[in-house]
Design a protein around this motif. Structure first.
Motif, PDB file in Angstrom:
ATOM      1  N   TRP A  94       0.831  -1.206   0.000  1.00  0.00           N
ATOM      2  CA  TRP A  94       0.000   0.000   0.000  1.00  0.00           C
ATOM      3  C   TRP A  94       0.869   1.261   0.000  1.00  0.00           C
ATOM      4  N   ASN A  95       1.795   1.361   0.945  1.00  0.00           N
ATOM      5  CA  ASN A  95       2.591   2.574   1.158  1.00  0.00           C
ATOM      6  C   ASN A  95       1.706   3.815   1.246  1.00  0.00           C
ATOM      7  N   ASP A  96       0.562   3.688   1.916  1.00  0.00           N
ATOM      8  CA  ASP A  96      -0.369   4.794   2.113  1.00  0.00           C
ATOM      9  C   ASP A  96      -0.140   5.445   3.472  1.00  0.00           C
ATOM     10  N   VAL A  97      -0.221   6.765   3.511  1.00  0.00           N
ATOM     11  CA  VAL A  97      -0.077   7.509   4.767  1.00  0.00           C
ATOM     12  C   VAL A  97      -1.459   8.002   5.186  1.00  0.00           C
ATOM     13  N   LEU A  98      -1.876   7.603   6.380  1.00  0.00           N
ATOM     14  CA  LEU A  98      -3.170   7.996   6.947  1.00  0.00           C
ATOM     15  C   LEU A  98      -2.908   8.905   8.145  1.00  0.00           C
ATOM     16  N   THR A  99      -3.723   9.932   8.321  1.00  0.00           N
ATOM     17  CA  THR A  99      -3.508  10.892   9.401  1.00  0.00           C
ATOM     18  C   THR A  99      -4.716  10.924  10.329  1.00  0.00           C
ATOM     19  N   LEU A 100      -4.437  10.860  11.643  1.00  0.00           N
ATOM     20  CA  LEU A 100      -5.473  10.905  12.683  1.00  0.00           C
ATOM     21  C   LEU A 100      -4.985  11.789  13.827  1.00  0.00           C
ATOM     22  N   ALA A 101      -5.920  12.341  14.590  1.00  0.00           N
ATOM     23  CA  ALA A 101      -5.571  13.135  15.772  1.00  0.00           C
ATOM     24  C   ALA A 101      -5.743  12.272  17.020  1.00  0.00           C
ATOM     25  N   ILE A 102      -4.758  12.326  17.911  1.00  0.00           N
ATOM     26  CA  ILE A 102      -4.849  11.583  19.171  1.00  0.00           C
ATOM     27  C   ILE A 102      -5.472  12.502  20.215  1.00  0.00           C
ATOM     28  N   LYS A 103      -6.632  12.077  20.733  1.00  0.00           N
ATOM     29  CA  LYS A 103      -7.325  12.861  21.754  1.00  0.00           C
ATOM     30  C   LYS A 103      -7.414  12.101  23.068  1.00  0.00           C
ATOM     31  N   ASP A 104      -7.877  10.859  23.007  1.00  0.00           N
ATOM     32  CA  ASP A 104      -8.102  10.053  24.206  1.00  0.00           C
ATOM     33  C   ASP A 104      -7.067   8.934  24.269  1.00  0.00           C
ATOM     34  N   PRO A 105      -6.126   9.012  25.219  1.00  0.00           N
ATOM     35  CA  PRO A 105      -5.079   7.995  25.272  1.00  0.00           C
ATOM     36  C   PRO A 105      -5.581   6.600  25.651  1.00  0.00           C
ATOM     37  N   LYS A 106      -6.817   6.497  26.088  1.00  0.00           N
ATOM     38  CA  LYS A 106      -7.350   5.180  26.459  1.00  0.00           C
ATOM     39  C   LYS A 106      -7.799   4.386  25.237  1.00  0.00           C
ATOM     40  N   GLU A 107      -8.021   5.075  24.128  1.00  0.00           N
ATOM     41  CA  GLU A 107      -8.501   4.410  22.922  1.00  0.00           C
ATOM     42  C   GLU A 107      -7.333   3.914  22.072  1.00  0.00           C
ATOM     43  N   PRO A 108      -7.312   2.621  21.726  1.00  0.00           N
ATOM     44  CA  PRO A 108      -6.241   2.130  20.841  1.00  0.00           C
ATOM     45  C   PRO A 108      -6.528   2.506  19.390  1.00  0.00           C
TER      46      PRO A 108
END
Length: 170
Positions: free
Chosen positions: A54-68
């Protein structure tokens, strides 16, 4: 309003030995969906390949450290619901712990190992891997064993960059 702890760039490199779900062709058309909190993003579909790149880059924001971070691999189907090819979780807590010592990190050499992460019930690593300091971010290369399926692994890299303004709205 939830505070953003960091920006996560997930590079989904490849899959290895993924399950066959298209019996007629003896292969699958896999793609990966990454979910964190209520955010969801996905890779492109690779046609007819149980060892996709794939070599795809996905971006997400980390808000809740309890969620994996939850990664689910699917087989794309045209006329029916997509088939599940397995799931894997990554615990974000080790990254956030490393970022909390950020004032000390700036003095470290690029490539310094910050923490060794062992496979356990909170992550689905195939083998131990290392969280590494890379100037303004931390990274980890890993191989994840897929769960709830007969076979398959995915190779990913996680890069987390702390945010300058934690009240950023995402």
């Amino acid at each position: 309003m939830e505070e953003v702890k960091g920006i996560l760039r997930l590079t989904v490199n490849k899959g290895t030995n993924l399950a066959v779900r298209d019996r007629a062709s003896g292969t699958s058309d896999p793609y990966v969906v990454a979910t964190l909190d209520h955010q969801k993003t996905k890779t492109k579909v690779v046609k007819d390949d149980c060892n996709p790149i794939w070599n795809d880059v996905l971006t997400l924001a980390i808000k809740d450290p309890k969620e994996p971070i939850k990664l689910t691999v699917y087989d794309k189907d045209t006329f029916s619901e997509d088939d599940n090819l397995g799931t894997s979780n990554v615990d974000v807590n080790p990254y956030l712990e490393c970022l909390e010592m950020r004032t000390d990190l700036n003095d470290l050499a690029i490539g310094t190992k910050l923490e060794t992460v062992e496979p356990d019930e909170h992550n689905h690593l195939a083998e131990e891997s290392f969280i590494v300091w890379n100037k303004d971010s931390i990274t980890q290369d890993m191989i994840l064993r897929l769960r709830n399926v007969e076979t398959g692994e995915i190779e990913v890299q996680i890069e987390i960059t702390p945010v300058k303004d934690p009240h950023l709205i995402v």
